[in-house]
Design a protein around this motif. Structure first.
Motif, PDB file in Angstrom:
ATOM      1  N   PRO A  34      62.883 -20.606  17.318  1.00 17.69           N
ATOM      2  CA  PRO A  34      61.478 -20.772  17.697  1.00 17.69           C
ATOM      3  C   PRO A  34      60.537 -20.754  16.497  1.00 17.69           C
ATOM      4  N   CYS A  35      60.899 -20.019  15.441  1.00 13.59           N
ATOM      5  CA  CYS A  35      60.073 -20.000  14.221  1.00 13.59           C
ATOM      6  C   CYS A  35      60.032 -21.392  13.601  1.00 13.59           C
ATOM      7  N   ARG A  36      61.185 -22.072  13.609  1.00 13.07           N
ATOM      8  CA  ARG A  36      61.238 -23.421  13.042  1.00 13.07           C
ATOM      9  C   ARG A  36      60.440 -24.399  13.902  1.00 13.07           C
ATOM     10  N   GLN A  37      60.339 -24.132  15.208  1.00 16.38           N
ATOM     11  CA  GLN A  37      59.543 -24.988  16.089  1.00 16.38           C
ATOM     12  C   GLN A  37      58.056 -24.831  15.816  1.00 16.38           C
ATOM     13  N   VAL A  38      57.609 -23.607  15.584  1.00 19.35           N
ATOM     14  CA  VAL A  38      56.179 -23.344  15.443  1.00 19.35           C
ATOM     15  C   VAL A  38      55.664 -23.658  14.028  1.00 19.35           C
ATOM     16  N   GLY A  39      56.558 -23.681  13.051  1.00 20.16           N
ATOM     17  CA  GLY A  39      56.156 -23.948  11.667  1.00 20.16           C
ATOM     18  C   GLY A  39      55.344 -25.226  11.484  1.00 20.16           C
ATOM     19  N   PRO A  40      55.847 -26.380  11.968  1.00 21.84           N
ATOM     20  CA  PRO A  40      55.084 -27.625  11.803  1.00 21.84           C
ATOM     21  C   PRO A  40      53.736 -27.608  12.541  1.00 21.84           C
ATOM     22  N   ILE A  41      53.660 -26.891  13.640  1.00 21.46           N
ATOM     23  CA  ILE A  41      52.397 -26.778  14.380  1.00 21.46           C
ATOM     24  C   ILE A  41      51.378 -26.012  13.545  1.00 21.46           C
ATOM     25  N   LEU A  42      51.813 -24.919  12.934  1.00 24.97           N
ATOM     26  CA  LEU A  42      50.920 -24.144  12.072  1.00 24.97           C
ATOM     27  C   LEU A  42      50.516 -24.948  10.836  1.00 24.97           C
ATOM     28  N   ASP A  43      51.442 -25.760  10.314  1.00 31.76           N
ATOM     29  CA  ASP A  43      51.100 -26.624   9.188  1.00 31.76           C
ATOM     30  C   ASP A  43      49.981 -27.582   9.579  1.00 31.76           C
ATOM     31  N   LYS A  44      50.060 -28.141  10.774  1.00 31.08           N
ATOM     32  CA  LYS A  44      49.038 -29.080  11.255  1.00 31.08           C
ATOM     33  C   LYS A  44      47.694 -28.363  11.409  1.00 31.08           C
ATOM     34  N   ILE A  45      47.729 -27.155  11.971  1.00 31.02           N
ATOM     35  CA  ILE A  45      46.492 -26.371  12.115  1.00 31.02           C
ATOM     36  C   ILE A  45      45.902 -26.089  10.733  1.00 31.02           C
ATOM     37  N   ALA A  46      46.762 -25.760   9.762  1.00 23.55           N
ATOM     38  CA  ALA A  46      46.301 -25.486   8.396  1.00 23.55           C
ATOM     39  C   ALA A  46      45.620 -26.721   7.801  1.00 23.55           C
ATOM     40  N   GLU A  47      46.247 -27.890   7.979  1.00 24.40           N
ATOM     41  CA  GLU A  47      45.688 -29.126   7.426  1.00 24.40           C
ATOM     42  C   GLU A  47      44.337 -29.455   8.075  1.00 24.40           C
ATOM     43  N   GLY A  71      54.471  -3.655  12.619  1.00 29.42           N
ATOM     44  CA  GLY A  71      55.247  -3.464  13.845  1.00 29.42           C
ATOM     45  C   GLY A  71      55.881  -4.730  14.378  1.00 29.42           C
ATOM     46  N   ILE A  72      56.335  -5.593  13.481  1.00 25.55           N
ATOM     47  CA  ILE A  72      56.936  -6.851  13.916  1.00 25.55           C
ATOM     48  C   ILE A  72      58.350  -6.572  14.422  1.00 25.55           C
ATOM     49  N   THR A  73      58.531  -6.707  15.742  1.00 21.96           N
ATOM     50  CA  THR A  73      59.847  -6.506  16.340  1.00 21.96           C
ATOM     51  C   THR A  73      60.368  -7.792  16.979  1.00 21.96           C
ATOM     52  N   SER A  74      59.495  -8.744  17.214  1.00 22.90           N
ATOM     53  CA  SER A  74      59.881 -10.052  17.756  1.00 22.90           C
ATOM     54  C   SER A  74      59.196 -11.131  16.926  1.00 22.90           C
ATOM     55  N   ILE A  75      59.917 -12.237  16.716  1.00 25.28           N
ATOM     56  CA  ILE A  75      59.339 -13.349  15.968  1.00 25.28           C
ATOM     57  C   ILE A  75      59.598 -14.643  16.725  1.00 25.28           C
ATOM     58  N   PRO A  76      58.819 -15.672  16.538  1.00 29.09           N
ATOM     59  CA  PRO A  76      57.677 -15.728  15.636  1.00 29.09           C
ATOM     60  C   PRO A  76      56.481 -14.931  16.175  1.00 29.09           C
ATOM     61  N   MET A  77      55.885 -14.150  15.298  1.00 27.33           N
ATOM     62  CA  MET A  77      54.654 -13.431  15.600  1.00 27.33           C
ATOM     63  C   MET A  77      53.617 -13.924  14.609  1.00 27.33           C
ATOM     64  N   MET A  78      52.507 -14.367  15.135  1.00 25.05           N
ATOM     65  CA  MET A  78      51.424 -14.812  14.287  1.00 25.05           C
ATOM     66  C   MET A  78      50.236 -13.886  14.482  1.00 25.05           C
ATOM     67  N   MET A  79      49.589 -13.536  13.395  1.00 30.61           N
ATOM     68  CA  MET A  79      48.409 -12.678  13.447  1.00 30.61           C
ATOM     69  C   MET A  79      47.308 -13.307  12.611  1.00 30.61           C
ATOM     70  N   ALA A  80      46.093 -13.248  13.138  1.00 31.41           N
ATOM     71  CA  ALA A  80      44.941 -13.729  12.373  1.00 31.41           C
ATOM     72  C   ALA A  80      44.204 -12.527  11.806  1.00 31.41           C
ATOM     73  N   PHE A  81      43.904 -12.596  10.525  1.00 30.38           N
ATOM     74  CA  PHE A  81      43.179 -11.543   9.826  1.00 30.38           C
ATOM     75  C   PHE A  81      41.838 -12.081   9.366  1.00 30.38           C
ATOM     76  N   LYS A  82      40.806 -11.276   9.547  1.00 29.91           N
ATOM     77  CA  LYS A  82      39.477 -11.607   9.053  1.00 29.91           C
ATOM     78  C   LYS A  82      38.910 -10.326   8.456  1.00 29.91           C
ATOM     79  N   ASP A  83      38.465 -10.388   7.211  1.00 28.88           N
ATOM     80  CA  ASP A  83      37.940  -9.213   6.500  1.00 28.88           C
ATOM     81  C   ASP A  83      38.940  -8.057   6.519  1.00 28.88           C
ATOM     82  N   GLY A  84      40.233  -8.386   6.391  1.00 23.18           N
ATOM     83  CA  GLY A  84      41.280  -7.368   6.313  1.00 23.18           C
ATOM     84  C   GLY A  84      41.694  -6.761   7.639  1.00 23.18           C
ATOM     85  N   GLU A  85      41.106  -7.224   8.744  1.00 23.58           N
ATOM     86  CA  GLU A  85      41.413  -6.681  10.067  1.00 23.58           C
ATOM     87  C   GLU A  85      42.101  -7.736  10.930  1.00 23.58           C
TER      88      GLU A  85
END
Length: 109
Positions: A34-47, A71-85
């Protein structure tokens, strides 16, 4: 070629927590289908959001300290950080519209 930069235990604070730009962190591993599936999607969002948000990857096998800290126990886990939070989280491979909705807090959606 991935649009997302690799971040390590050593660079996480400077690349993510101290970033002036919001950051989406993809916690992943080589063996995770599933991580390999979500990678290209995140690349597109980044672009599509260049300059507005950074997307980085943390390999949980190579960077166990950062994975443990968040506390990453399952992947893919994505987290958004803003101002360190952490401002948003998303677990599992999802289609692009679902990820964009999960991260509306940093994508401005």
């Amino acid at each position: 070629m991935s649009a997302a930069r690799d971040v390590t235990d050593a660079t996480f604070a400077s690349e993510v927590l101290e970033s002036e730009t919001p950051v989406i962190v993809d916690f992943w591993a080589e063996w995770c289908g599933p991580c390999r599936q979500v990678g290209p999607i995140l690349d597109k969002i980044a672009e599509e959001n260049e300059g507005k948000v950074n997307v980085v990857k943390v390999n949980v096998d190579d960077n166990p300290a950062t994975a443990a800290k968040y506390g990453i126990t399952s992947i893919p886990m994505m987290m958004a950080f803003k101002d360190g939070e952490i401002v948003a989280k998303s677990l599992g491979a999802k289609p692009k519209p679902a990820l964009e909705a999960d991260f509306a807090a940093v994508l401005g959606g």
